[in-house]
Design a protein around this motif. Structure first.
Motif, PDB file in Angstrom:
ATOM      1  N   ALA A  13       0.821  -1.208   0.000  1.00 42.77           N
ATOM      2  CA  ALA A  13       0.000   0.000   0.000  1.00 42.77           C
ATOM      3  C   ALA A  13       0.856   1.259   0.000  1.00 42.77           C
ATOM      4  CB  ALA A  13      -0.936  -0.004   1.214  1.00 42.77           C
ATOM      5  N   ASP A  16       3.119   1.245  -3.312  1.00 39.98           N
ATOM      6  CA  ASP A  16       2.223   1.370  -4.465  1.00 39.98           C
ATOM      7  C   ASP A  16       2.950   1.091  -5.786  1.00 39.98           C
ATOM      8  OD1 ASP A  16       0.089   1.849  -6.097  1.00 39.98           O
ATOM      9  OD2 ASP A  16       0.033   4.014  -5.777  1.00 39.98           O
ATOM     10  N   GLY A  19       1.252   2.320  -9.035  1.00 37.89           N
ATOM     11  CA  GLY A  19       1.266   3.772  -9.188  1.00 37.89           C
ATOM     12  C   GLY A  19       2.595   4.310  -9.666  1.00 37.89           C
ATOM     13  N   THR A  20       3.652   3.507  -9.543  1.00 41.83           N
ATOM     14  CA  THR A  20       4.977   3.928  -9.992  1.00 41.83           C
ATOM     15  C   THR A  20       5.131   3.784 -11.502  1.00 41.83           C
ATOM     16  OG1 THR A  20       5.904   3.250  -7.862  1.00 41.83           O
ATOM     17  CG2 THR A  20       7.460   3.527  -9.654  1.00 41.83           C
ATOM     18  N   MET A  87      -4.043  10.183  -1.489  1.00 39.28           N
ATOM     19  CA  MET A  87      -4.177   9.114  -2.480  1.00 39.28           C
ATOM     20  C   MET A  87      -5.633   8.889  -2.864  1.00 39.28           C
ATOM     21  SD  MET A  87      -1.444   6.326  -0.907  1.00 39.28           S
ATOM     22  CE  MET A  87      -1.729   5.079  -2.173  1.00 39.28           C
ATOM     23  N   LYS A  93      -1.242   9.097  -7.085  1.00 42.48           N
ATOM     24  CA  LYS A  93       0.221   9.065  -7.061  1.00 42.48           C
ATOM     25  C   LYS A  93       0.820   9.318  -8.445  1.00 42.48           C
ATOM     26  CE  LYS A  93       4.058   5.969  -5.924  1.00 42.48           C
ATOM     27  NZ  LYS A  93       4.445   4.696  -5.337  1.00 42.48           N
ATOM     28  N   VAL A 176      -5.984   1.952  -8.809  1.00 49.31           N
ATOM     29  CA  VAL A 176      -5.230   1.102  -7.880  1.00 49.31           C
ATOM     30  C   VAL A 176      -4.656   1.936  -6.745  1.00 49.31           C
ATOM     31  CG1 VAL A 176      -3.199  -0.375  -7.624  1.00 49.31           C
ATOM     32  CG2 VAL A 176      -4.699  -0.644  -9.613  1.00 49.31           C
ATOM     33  N   SER A 177      -4.139   3.113  -7.086  1.00 49.08           N
ATOM     34  CA  SER A 177      -3.550   3.993  -6.082  1.00 49.08           C
ATOM     35  C   SER A 177      -4.588   4.389  -5.038  1.00 49.08           C
ATOM     36  CB  SER A 177      -2.960   5.238  -6.752  1.00 49.08           C
ATOM     37  OG  SER A 177      -2.333   6.077  -5.815  1.00 49.08           O
ATOM     38  N   ARG A 178      -5.821   4.665  -5.468  1.00 47.87           N
ATOM     39  CA  ARG A 178      -6.872   5.081  -4.529  1.00 47.87           C
ATOM     40  C   ARG A 178      -7.328   3.921  -3.647  1.00 47.87           C
ATOM     41  NH1 ARG A 178      -7.925  10.216  -6.232  1.00 47.87           N
ATOM     42  NH2 ARG A 178      -7.426  10.592  -8.423  1.00 47.87           N
ATOM     43  N   MET A 180      -5.394   1.442  -2.732  1.00 43.44           N
ATOM     44  CA  MET A 180      -4.294   1.304  -1.777  1.00 43.44           C
ATOM     45  C   MET A 180      -4.371   2.396  -0.705  1.00 43.44           C
ATOM     46  SD  MET A 180      -2.511  -1.377  -2.462  1.00 43.44           S
ATOM     47  CE  MET A 180      -4.104  -2.125  -2.829  1.00 43.44           C
ATOM     48  N   GLY A 181      -4.832   3.568  -1.092  1.00 43.11           N
ATOM     49  CA  GLY A 181      -4.994   4.664  -0.136  1.00 43.11           C
ATOM     50  C   GLY A 181      -6.017   4.331   0.933  1.00 43.11           C
TER      51      GLY A 181
END
Length: 202
Positions: A13, A16, A19-20, A87, A93, A176-178, A180-181
């Protein structure tokens, strides 16, 4: 095993990996394929070195300056929670770090290694999840292995970035980033509650 999975999800998480991807693609847009591979490896190795430093020496540093880990855990939880909110509700991200790239910093160290992979949240997680007062050496080694497993996923994703990004795009990485947020916000809240409990139990 459950502790390892928990640590893995936590690091997944805060780091991420998905997100990278758009950040890496933007950074390496003008590079040849062999240069992209070198940048990916350098970024992950530098990030691994930074996170391992925090994992091994972070608590000793805090104790040297007289900060109890419970206080750091509360502060870290608050920071992680705020990071999670950005996020979820702010720019994802990918958007945040692509904006950094537009300011002209296009290297494997910044913004890829820091803050994209070795994010502030990941540094905090490395310290909190290896508390010497709560976890023995075996548990800390397992935590380190969970972190390295996430970094292994990062390098695989970066080396296959162009192929993956064609399928998920910026929107997919942002979703996905959200998610994980949201997970990170829950973990951060737990850390704050545990830190408060430990502080008053001393």
């Amino acid at each position: 095993m459950n502790d390892w999975i928990s640590s893995f999800v936590f690091f997944f998480a805060v780091i991420d990996p998905v997100g990278t991807l758009p950040v890496f693609i933007a950074v390496t847009a003008r590079h040849a394929d062999w240069q992209k591979r070198n940048i990916a490896w350098l970024a992950v190795l530098v990030a691994a070195g930074i996170l391992l430093f925090f994992l091994v020496a972070g608590q000793f540093f805090l104790e040297a300056i007289g900060v109890p880990l419970s206080a750091f855990q509360v502060a870290g939880g608050v920071v992680l929670f705020l990071f999670a909110l950005t996020m979820i509700f702010g720019d994802g991200k990918p958007e945040q770090e692509i904006e950094i790239i537009r300011e002209g910093h296009e290297t494997a160290i910044f913004p890829l290694a820091v803050p994209s992979i070795a994010s502030p949240g990941a540094m905090l997680a490395a310290v909190v999840l290896t508390d010497n007062h709560r976890f023995d050496t075996i548990h800390q080694v397992k935590t380190a292995s969970a972190m390295l497993a996430v970094l292994a996923i990062v390098i695989v994703l970066l080396l296959t970035a162009n192929w993956i990004y064609r399928f998920i795009g910026n929107a997919g990485a942002s979703i996905v980033s959200r998610v994980m947020g949201l997970i990170l916000a829950s973990v951060a809240t737990t850390n704050v509650l545990l830190g408060i409990q430990q502080f008053f139990a001393i």
